[in-house]
Structures are given as C-alpha cells and as structure tokens.
Design a protein around this motif. Structure first.
Motif, PDB file in Angstrom:
ATOM      1  N   TYR B 165       0.910  -1.218  -0.185  1.00  0.00           N
ATOM      2  CA  TYR B 165       0.024   0.014  -0.017  1.00  0.00           C
ATOM      3  C   TYR B 165       0.872   1.397   0.011  1.00  0.00           C
ATOM      4  N   ASP B 166       1.899   1.231   0.915  1.00  0.00           N
ATOM      5  CA  ASP B 166       2.905   2.403   0.726  1.00  0.00           C
ATOM      6  C   ASP B 166       4.119   1.837   1.558  1.00  0.00           C
ATOM      7  N   TYR B 167       4.934   2.826   1.486  1.00  0.00           N
ATOM      8  CA  TYR B 167       6.342   2.464   2.382  1.00  0.00           C
ATOM      9  C   TYR B 167       5.937   2.402   3.721  1.00  0.00           C
ATOM     10  N   VAL B 168       6.619   1.669   4.586  1.00  0.00           N
ATOM     11  CA  VAL B 168       6.490   1.709   5.980  1.00  0.00           C
ATOM     12  C   VAL B 168       7.698   2.199   6.303  1.00  0.00           C
ATOM     13  N   CYS B 169       7.463   3.485   7.206  1.00  0.00           N
ATOM     14  CA  CYS B 169       8.718   4.052   7.550  1.00  0.00           C
ATOM     15  C   CYS B 169       8.903   4.131   8.929  1.00  0.00           C
ATOM     16  N   ALA B 170       9.879   3.920   9.778  1.00  0.00           N
ATOM     17  CA  ALA B 170      10.039   3.904  11.074  1.00  0.00           C
ATOM     18  C   ALA B 170      10.837   4.968  11.651  1.00  0.00           C
ATOM     19  N   CYS B 171      10.819   5.506  12.831  1.00  0.00           N
ATOM     20  CA  CYS B 171      11.810   6.560  13.501  1.00  0.00           C
ATOM     21  C   CYS B 171      11.435   6.371  14.912  1.00  0.00           C
ATOM     22  N   THR B 172      12.299   6.931  15.789  1.00  0.00           N
ATOM     23  CA  THR B 172      12.341   6.922  17.236  1.00  0.00           C
ATOM     24  C   THR B 172      12.410   8.341  17.604  1.00  0.00           C
ATOM     25  N   ALA B 173      11.789   8.652  18.831  1.00  0.00           N
ATOM     26  CA  ALA B 173      11.866   9.838  19.390  1.00  0.00           C
ATOM     27  C   ALA B 173      11.978   9.715  20.924  1.00  0.00           C
ATOM     28  N   GLY B 174      12.651  10.370  21.728  1.00  0.00           N
ATOM     29  CA  GLY B 174      12.888  10.447  23.084  1.00  0.00           C
ATOM     30  C   GLY B 174      12.627  11.614  23.726  1.00  0.00           C
ATOM     31  N   MET B 175      12.477  11.591  25.106  1.00  0.00           N
ATOM     32  CA  MET B 175      12.054  12.828  25.945  1.00  0.00           C
ATOM     33  C   MET B 175      13.159  12.936  26.840  1.00  0.00           C
ATOM     34  N   HIS B 176      14.095  13.941  26.819  1.00  0.00           N
ATOM     35  CA  HIS B 176      14.990  14.265  27.634  1.00  0.00           C
ATOM     36  C   HIS B 176      14.532  15.499  28.611  1.00  0.00           C
ATOM     37  N   ASP B 177      13.966  15.141  29.897  1.00  0.00           N
ATOM     38  CA  ASP B 177      13.518  16.189  30.562  1.00  0.00           C
ATOM     39  C   ASP B 177      12.018  16.560  30.141  1.00  0.00           C
ATOM     40  N   THR B 178      12.181  17.906  29.479  1.00  0.00           N
ATOM     41  CA  THR B 178      11.021  18.519  28.737  1.00  0.00           C
ATOM     42  C   THR B 178      11.306  18.518  27.036  1.00  0.00           C
ATOM     43  N   GLU B 179      12.592  18.130  26.799  1.00  0.00           N
ATOM     44  CA  GLU B 179      12.872  18.317  25.424  1.00  0.00           C
ATOM     45  C   GLU B 179      12.556  17.081  24.551  1.00  0.00           C
ATOM     46  N   VAL B 180      11.782  17.071  23.492  1.00  0.00           N
ATOM     47  CA  VAL B 180      11.944  16.035  22.571  1.00  0.00           C
ATOM     48  C   VAL B 180      13.101  15.782  21.642  1.00  0.00           C
ATOM     49  N   LEU B 181      13.826  14.674  21.681  1.00  0.00           N
ATOM     50  CA  LEU B 181      14.890  14.369  20.768  1.00  0.00           C
ATOM     51  C   LEU B 181      14.468  13.276  19.716  1.00  0.00           C
ATOM     52  N   LEU B 182      14.880  13.714  18.527  1.00  0.00           N
ATOM     53  CA  LEU B 182      14.572  12.753  17.230  1.00  0.00           C
ATOM     54  C   LEU B 182      15.515  11.958  16.948  1.00  0.00           C
ATOM     55  N   ASP B 183      15.345  10.433  16.568  1.00  0.00           N
ATOM     56  CA  ASP B 183      16.231   9.598  16.186  1.00  0.00           C
ATOM     57  C   ASP B 183      17.147   9.344  17.005  1.00  0.00           C
ATOM     58  N   LEU B 184      17.194   8.557  18.147  1.00  0.00           N
ATOM     59  CA  LEU B 184      18.186   8.638  19.162  1.00  0.00           C
ATOM     60  C   LEU B 184      19.339   7.459  18.815  1.00  0.00           C
ATOM     61  N   ASN B 185      20.498   7.789  19.331  1.00  0.00           N
ATOM     62  CA  ASN B 185      21.556   7.014  19.038  1.00  0.00           C
ATOM     63  C   ASN B 185      21.819   6.105  20.352  1.00  0.00           C
ATOM     64  N   ARG B 186      22.645   5.168  20.424  1.00  0.00           N
ATOM     65  CA  ARG B 186      22.771   4.151  21.441  1.00  0.00           C
ATOM     66  C   ARG B 186      22.729   5.062  22.835  1.00  0.00           C
ATOM     67  N   LEU B 187      23.503   5.813  23.028  1.00  0.00           N
ATOM     68  CA  LEU B 187      23.712   6.513  24.214  1.00  0.00           C
ATOM     69  C   LEU B 187      22.625   7.222  24.606  1.00  0.00           C
ATOM     70  N   GLU B 188      21.917   7.765  23.799  1.00  0.00           N
ATOM     71  CA  GLU B 188      20.813   8.551  24.262  1.00  0.00           C
ATOM     72  C   GLU B 188      19.526   7.536  24.556  1.00  0.00           C
ATOM     73  N   GLU B 189      19.718   6.548  23.693  1.00  0.00           N
ATOM     74  CA  GLU B 189      18.352   5.548  24.087  1.00  0.00           C
ATOM     75  C   GLU B 189      18.543   5.056  25.477  1.00  0.00           C
ATOM     76  N   ASN B 190      19.751   5.034  25.892  1.00  0.00           N
ATOM     77  CA  ASN B 190      20.027   4.144  27.285  1.00  0.00           C
ATOM     78  C   ASN B 190      19.804   5.199  28.507  1.00  0.00           C
ATOM     79  N   ASP B 191      19.389   6.501  27.906  1.00  0.00           N
ATOM     80  CA  ASP B 191      19.394   7.476  29.001  1.00  0.00           C
ATOM     81  C   ASP B 191      18.015   8.266  29.094  1.00  0.00           C
ATOM     82  N   MET B 192      17.078   7.739  28.347  1.00  0.00           N
ATOM     83  CA  MET B 192      15.899   8.460  28.408  1.00  0.00           C
ATOM     84  C   MET B 192      14.664   7.511  27.790  1.00  0.00           C
TER      85      MET B 192
END
Lengths: 313, 255
Positions: B165-192
């Motif tokens: 039907y269409d492409y399936v696209c995936a992305c991550t987003a994290g929350m650091h305190d009150t800030e949204v961060l897009l597309d986390l790397n490993r260090l960020e993933e472990n932290d938030m």
C-alpha cells in the motif's frame, strides 16, 4: 527539517499526463508506456474513469500505485509494471524449468514464478509418437521419463486463477535438456521475442527461457534437420528424447559455452536487457579477454555490458 | 569530567545534532541481485542493517529453510501470502564482540513485530499459496535497531516488486526532561524514555508504536508528533533512492 535533494529532480516534477481527452496518440497505438516512475503509495490519477489493473489499488475514486515501476495503459486500463519482480507466467511463454517433485500423473516444475508449475503426464510426448495412448504403466514409470532435478524446456499452456502455470512439451523443440550448462538471471532482463532458441556463432545454442532461466548447449541437429520426413517426426522421437547421457563435448565447445555464460552474466551485472543481438555483441566484446576466467572481474563485466548496450535491443 | 552531556544548554546533542535532526542516512536497493529477489542496505548514523527478500515463492515445509518440498504443504495459506521474518545479529555489531545465540527472545519478538507490520502493508491477498522470506542482518548497532530493520525491509520488499500500500517508515523519538529528541543513538536510548513509531507512508496511519519505558502521559504527544515527522522525512529519502535506482535501471534495460 532538512530538505531532500533527490526529490527535486526536474523530470519527476510534472505528473504523468493521464487526461483522457488529451491522449490522441494513445488511442491510435493502443499502448503508451510512460517512462515516468511511480512508487508505492503514489497517486496515479484521481480520475475515476480509468480501470485499475495490476500494480494499483484504489481509495475512493483515486488510483494509487502499489509497486515501483512504470505506468502502462491499454485503452482505459491503467496498470503499473514493476521494475523488478518474480516471473509472471503468460500463456505461450517459452520457459525452462526444473522438476522438483513427481506426483501422480503430473510433475511439479520450478520455473521461478510465485508457485511451482504443473506438467501433466498428458501434456508430454512419450516415446512412441503423439498418437500413443497413456497407459497405467506410464503412470508408474513417470520417474523414468523425468525425475527430480531434471531440466526441461516447455511452453506455458494455461495459467490458473491463482497465478500458477500449467506447462506442455508437445513439440520436438521442447523436452528434456542435456549437453549444456544452466544458469539464471532475473526474468525482467529477458527481452521477449518470437524465437527463444537461438543458434549462436561458435557451435552453441542458447535456450533463453522467458522466466530468466537459460540453457547453453552444444549445437545439435534437431530431429527435423536429420532428413526424417516431417510426418514421421513424432514416431522417430524415441527414447533418446528422455536420455540422461551427454554426448561428447569438445573442450573448445565447453570454453565457448563458458564464454557465452560469462558474457550474459556481464549483461546481468550491468542490468542490461538480454536479447540475441546483445548476447552476440557481448560475446564479441569478450574476445579481448583471452581467458574466460578473466571475465568474472567486475571491471571486465562493466566493459562488456557497456559495449553490448550499443544495440538498442 | 563526568558523563557526557546528553543535551547541552545550547541545544546540541552528543553528536552535534539539534533536537529535530535525524542522523545521516545512506540507503541502497538491489544490493544483492543474485541471491535474492529484493535487497537493501540502510545506514542510519552508525546503525547498519542489510535485508534480503526471497519470494513470493512456493512455500517450503521448513519455513524459508532449504527443507524438502512436499506436495501437501501445511504452510501454504490458500487465501494470502505467508510472511516470515528472520533476523541475525552479527557478533561484531557492538563494541564488545560476543557471539549471540539464534534464539534471543528480544530478536524473536522484533521479528514478530516486523512480520505483523508487513502483513498489513503488503497486499497479501494477491499472492495466495506463496511465501515471502525477509532476512535481516544487523551489521552494526548504535540505537534504533528496530526502526532500521523496518526501513530496510520496506525497501527490500519494494525492490522485490511486491505490491504494497505504501512505504512503511519508522523513526524513534525520546524525551529528555522536557525536550523531545528525534532519532536517538545508543547513548541517548540508554538515558531516556523513547518510542519507536512506524507509519504507512506520509500518512498519519500508524502501523507500529512501541514504548518500553515509563513516560508521563503529557509527554507522549510531543514524542509521537516528532517521531511521525521523522517517519515522513525518511519516506522522502527512501523514495528518492528508489526513484534514482529505477531511473538508472530503465535507461539500461531499454526495451
């Protein structure tokens, strides 16, 4: 968010024109191939007057593409032809297949399609002529004619509703393959033509299955060329059509076969469509490499493909 | 010096990105034309995944393996295609090299997730009695393994010419305190806390949302919004790559 540079390509900007009033030329030729590429999820047309064919789906009145390919239209039928994909059998295709299973009164044949094809016992020529009746003993000795792993060329006789094919070998140009070398390339690279058994310079025959399976063999006189009267052809076709024994193949012929195989693999590497003219051109181009083994280098493949590309088809 | 700063007061992350920037993406399709019907490689930052798709083909009795083919096949679904997903994690994919067993439950769960996503996205009713095998090879991990796998599978399926039907696209987003961060790397993933979202093309249809950590419900919406825009951006990049490849191919096949 950063801008994507790739999508601002100029040629992709204009939508492929699908205005039913503006296709004067299309009505004359019947088929117009748009060289515009559509990708899954892309809107093809929001006009509901078009009929939706393969490679499309609809939401409301709009038609969307479901594969990456080019738009093909035949009168009011819109379809998208995928750039790549498995072989889709069509009636009349000359294909090469490999027996994967011997069943009751039929063989299962791998032809590189979505499903295995079937070859009914009634759709093959058995030793003793066309008129011969198939008896129970033939059913019991099916493995004597064709067994698992055997290669054969055949024609697609019918296609079932689920896309599976039924084959037949009721002609002397079809049947078991021997005296040669098998390899396969993507079926999308085969350019369809009227004749798929090609006599190549150097005493080699190429059987080019539409399904992308290829067979290169030593040139042998077909039964029709041996002076047997055409009416007695089928009777003359004895057990030798199911023989597993290879004839003597001279080293020079073997080398020529290997050279042709590598030349075609070079075309595959360059994603160049394969046709008779291009195979011969690639073979000629390959002669600058003395050893056949030198042709497996990517550089050599690229050069050969480039030279064969001169031929449009 | 203490731990590295995840998000500096100037608005920069460890690797120098802003909050809304995705990592560098490199992708290619038709990378292994001889061994598969469709193939792709995707690199998102330092995460690298390769995908091979075989099919639609006659189902084998051991799903995808080289097992014997039988006449009465219990794996053949009469109405729609059978999808199977396999993932292999390379021993050298992380900093510490270690051999991984094939039946890691996390990987198996991921395979099942991907299978469910693509059962919805692929037009399976068009290929009854056949099977599609998706093989994923995780070559390097630096966060966002699931998203890279989904994107790679999507590209490889398109390369194989399988109707979707269409492409399936995936992305991550994290929350650091009150800030949204897009597309986390490993260090960020472990932290938030972070979520992985997959959308069907550039629409708002969500085909996957996975959140494995605790997060305040008020923070969920900004994370989802960021992840969704990330998915849409990824679709553009993947689409551009497919078009580029298609254009090259059309020029050469010429018929």
């Amino acid at each position: 968010m950063p801008d994507v540079s790739g999508s601002s390509d100029e040629e992709d900007e204009g939508l492929f024109s699908l205005d039913p009033e503006a296709d004067g030329e299309a009505r004359i030729t019947g088929v117009v191939k748009g060289k515009h590429i559509v990708t899954p999820g892309e809107l093809v047309t929001s006009d509901s007057t078009w009929m939706r064919g393969h490679g499309t789906y609809s939401v409301g009145t709009s038609t969307y593409s479901s594969v990456a390919g080019t738009i093909t239209r035949v009168n009011k039928l819109l379809s998208v032809t995928p750039l790549r994909g498995r072989y889709v059998p069509e009636v009349g295709d000359h294909v090469i297949g490999r027996i994967i299973d011997v069943g009751t009164r039929s063989w299962h044949v791998d032809i590189g399609a979505k499903q295995a094809a079937v070859l009914m016992l009634g759709s093959v020529n058995l030793p003793g002529g066309v008129q011969r009746r198939k008896s129970e003993s033939d059913e019991l000795q099916m493995r004597v004619f064709l067994k698992e792993g055997d290669l054969l060329n055949a024609e697609v006789q019918a296609v079932f509703t689920d896309g599976a094919a039924s084959l037949h070998t009721r002609s002397l140009s079809y049947g078991k393959l021997r005296n040669g070398y098998f390899f396969s390339i993507p079926s999308s690279l085969i350019i369809r033509s009227k004749i798929h058994t090609i006599e190549l310079p150097g005493g080699v025959d190429l059987v080019m299955g539409v399904n992308g399976y290829l067979w290169l063999r030593k040139h042998t006189q077909q039964l029709g060329e041996q002076g047997v009267s055409i009416t007695r052809l089928a009777e003359e076709a004895g057990w030798e059509i199911y023989s597993d024994e290879n004839e003597y193949i001279a080293p020079s012929i073997r080398e020529t076969i290997a050279r042709y195989a590598n030349a075609i693999k070079a075309l595959e590497y360059g994603e160049v469509g394969v046709s008779e003219a291009r195979v011969i051109a690639a073979y000629e181009a390959s002669k600058e490499y003395k050893g056949v083994g030198d042709m497996v280098e990517n550089d050599a493949k690229r050069r050969i493909a480039q030279q064969a590309l001169v031929f449009i088809q | 010096m203490s731990r590295p700063e995840i998000y500096s007061p100037e608005g920069l992350r460890i690797d120098g990105r802003r909050w809304n920037e995705v990592r560098h993406i490199k992708c290619a399709i038709n990378t292994h034309p001889a061994s598969s019907d469709g193939s792709s490689i995707i690199e998102q930052g330092n995460t690298k995944v390769m995908c091979n798709v075989v099919g639609p083909a006659e189902p084998t009795s051991s799903s995808g393996g080289g097992g014997a083919k039988s006449n009465t096949n219990s794996f053949a679904n009469e109405n729609k295609v059978t999808l199977s997903v396999k993932a292999t994690v390379a021993p050298f994919s992380t900093i510490d090299r270690r051999k991984r067993s094939g039946n890691d439950s996390r990987i198996q769960e991921m395979c099942l997730t991907i299978q469910h996503i693509f059962e919805e996205a692929v037009m399976g009713h068009l290929q009854p009695r056949s099977q599609i095998v998706i093989s994923l090879y995780i070559l390097a991990q630096d966060g966002g393994m699931l998203q890279a796998c989904i994107n790679a599978a999507s590209l490889a399926l398109i390369d194989a010419g399988i109707p979707m039907y269409d492409y399936v696209c995936a992305c991550t987003a994290g929350m650091h305190d009150t800030e949204v961060l897009l597309d986390l790397n490993r260090l960020e993933e472990n932290d938030m806390p972070f979520l992985t979202m997959a959308t069907l093309g550039a629409t708002r249809k969500v085909s996957l949302m996975q959140l494995e950590t605790r997060v305040g419900v008020d923070k969920l919406e900004p994370m989802m919004a960021a992840a969704m825009s990330g998915c849409h951006y990824l679709r553009q990049i993947m689409d551009a790559q497919v078009r580029k490849h298609g254009k090259n191919r059309l020029a050469r096949v010429g018929a």
